[in-house]
Design an enzyme around this catalytic site. Structure first.
Site, short mmCIF file in Angstrom:
data_model
loop_
_atom_site.label_atom_id
_atom_site.label_comp_id
_atom_site.label_asym_id
_atom_site.label_seq_id
_atom_site.Cartn_x
_atom_site.Cartn_y
_atom_site.Cartn_z
N HIS A 1 -9.01 8.11 -0.18
CA HIS A 1 -9.17 6.66 -0.11
C HIS A 1 -9.43 6.09 -1.51
O HIS A 1 -9.59 6.84 -2.47
CB HIS A 1 -10.34 6.29 0.82
N ALA A 2 -9.45 4.77 -1.57
CA ALA A 2 -9.84 4.04 -2.79
C ALA A 2 -10.82 2.96 -2.34
O ALA A 2 -10.96 2.68 -1.15
CB ALA A 2 -8.63 3.42 -3.47
#
Length: 137
Positions: free
Chosen positions: A54-55
């Site tokens: 994820h970011a």
């Protein structure tokens, strides 16, 4: 949003006090470019498993390998970079808008994360295609 590039991301030395009785490393107010709002840690990650994927839109995170080792794959939407974390006095500051995956955890590895924000699901980008779109705006 400023376009963060992975070539600007590298290990940061954490101050270490050496003593015959054992070493002591300290992260205190002013060391990171943000106030720590959340602390969590990853451990007992099974062989072959990975974390992350994820970011963050707003959060920054500082990863410290308290024990063992693991790899962090960083992706800015154009380039990828792999960083091995294996010394408890060296951490990795991951700024906003960088995709990360953590893998190759050694037996007994513990990853401590000092985050700039509380958990907020809306801050996560969990789909890579959405991340690419986010980076292009």
């Amino acid at each position: 949003m400023p376009y963060t590039k992975i070539e600007n991301i590298d290990l940061i030395e954490i101050p270490k006090i050496t003593d015959p009785r054992g070493n002591l490393s300290v992260v205190e107010e002013g060391f990171l470019p943000y106030a720590v709002k959340r602390v969590y840690y990853l451990y007992d990650v099974p062989s072959g498993a990975y974390r992350g994927g994820h970011a963050h839109k707003e959060q920054q995170e500082f990863l410290i390998p308290l024990s063992g080792s693991f790899e962090v794959i960083l992706d800015d939407g154009e380039n990828k970079k792999s960083v091995t974390l294996n010394k408890p006095n060296k951490g990795l500051l991951i700024p906003t808008g960088i995709w990360r995956e953590l893998e190759n955890f050694s037996s007994g590895a513990v990853c401590l994360v000092l985050s700039s924000g509380r958990f907020l699901e809306s801050d996560y980008i969990r789909e890579y295609d959405e991340f690419k779109l986010f980076k292009s705006t």
